[in-house]
Motif scaffolding. Structure first.
Motif: not given
Lengths: 81, 146
Positions: B113-117, B120-121, B132-134
Motif C-alpha cells: 500500500l505504501k509503495s505501489r498502490a 496520488w498524495k 509525494i512519491e514513495p
C-alpha cells in the motif's frame, strides 16, 4: 466522444481533472498529440517518466485503438498511500 | 474486503467487528497508519484515488495475499480526500489460523500500500504544496516480498 481523466501532478499542470474530447481520436497516441497541440506543458508532462495510461480502467502500454465512449486516464507516478 | 472512504474511521471499531464471530481464526494482526504532522510542517494531506481502478488494484493485491499467507480474511480501509494530521489514514487487518501468517500478511499488505498502490498524495504545508512519491525505504521494503 472520449472522456479524459488526469491524476496527480498532471491535473495541476493542465488545470483540469476531467474533460470530454469530441469527436474522439481513434487512438491513444492521436489523443496525446491532440492534447499536446492544445497545451504544450501538458504534452511534455504526458511524455514524462513514469506516466502511465489506462483505457476503461485497465493499464495499457504503447498505442491502442480507442472506441467511441472510451474513458482514458493519464496517471502520474503513483505515490502509494 | 477493500474500502476507500472520505469519512474518518475508528480503528478500534473496525478491529472489534473484524474479530467477531470467528471460531477457527487463531490470529488477527492489524495495523493503523496515522497521518503525521511533521511538527507543524504539514497542515493536511490530500489523497487522490481513481475510483474503479484503485480499489480493483488493491482488491487484486488483497486476494493474492489471502492465497499466499493462507488467510481466513483481509480488511483494508483507506482514507481518500483530505486528511488532517493525527487522523487514521489506513487500517489493515489479516486473520489466519496462526500468528506468523497474520503478521507477515499485514506487513506485506502495508509495504504494498505504501509503495505501489495507485494513489496520488499531496502535502499541504504553510509554505505551499507538494506531490509525494514513495521513499527509497518504501520501495526497498516492498521489494522484500518480490
Amino acid at each position: 466522444m472520449i472522456r479524459v481523466l488526469l491524476f496527480g501532478r498532471l491535473r495541476d499542470v493542465a488545470g483540469w481533472r476531467e474533460r470530454a474530447v469530441d469527436p474522439g481520436p481513434a487512438s491513444l497516441f492521436a489523443l496525446k498529440n491532440l492534447l499536446a497541440a492544445e497545451d504544450l506543458a501538458l504534452g511534455e508532462a504526458l511524455a514524462g517518466p513514469g506516466v502511465q495510461a489506462a483505457v476503461d480502467k485497465a493499464l495499457v502500454r504503447g498505442d491502442v485503438a480507442l472506441a467511441a465512449g472510451a474513458e482514458v486516464a493519464f496517471l502520474s507516478p503513483m505515490s502509494g498511500g | 474486503m477493500v474500502r476507500l472512504q472520505t469519512e474518518p474511521f475508528d480503528p478500534g471499531v473496525l478491529l472489534s467487528a473484524f474479530c467477531r464471530d470467528r471460531q477457527e481464526t487463531g490470529a488477527v494482526v492489524s495495523f493503523t497508519g496515522i497521518a503525521r504532522g511533521g511538527k507543524g510542517a504539514v497542515t493536511r494531506l490530500e489523497l487522490e484515488a481513481y475510483p474503479g481502478f484503485t480499489d480493483a488494484e488493491i482488491e487484486r493485491m488483497a486476494e493474492a495475499a489471502r492465497a499466499r499467507f493462507s488467510l481466513h480474511d483481509v480488511l483494508i480501509v483507506h482514507r481518500i480526500g483530505e486528511i488532517a494530521p493525527g487522523e487514521a489514514i489506513v487500517f489493515v487487518a489479516a486473520a489466519a489460523a496462526h500468528r506468523r501468517e497474520a503478521f507477515e500478511a499485514a506487513d506485506h499488505l502495508m509495504d504494498y500500500l505504501k509503495s505501489r498502490a495507485p494513489f496520488w498524495k499531496k502535502e499541504h504545508r504553510p509554505d505551499g504544496e507538494r506531490w509525494i512519491e514513495p521513499t527509497e525505504r518504501d520501495i526497498t521494503d516492498a521489494e522484500r516480498w518480490d
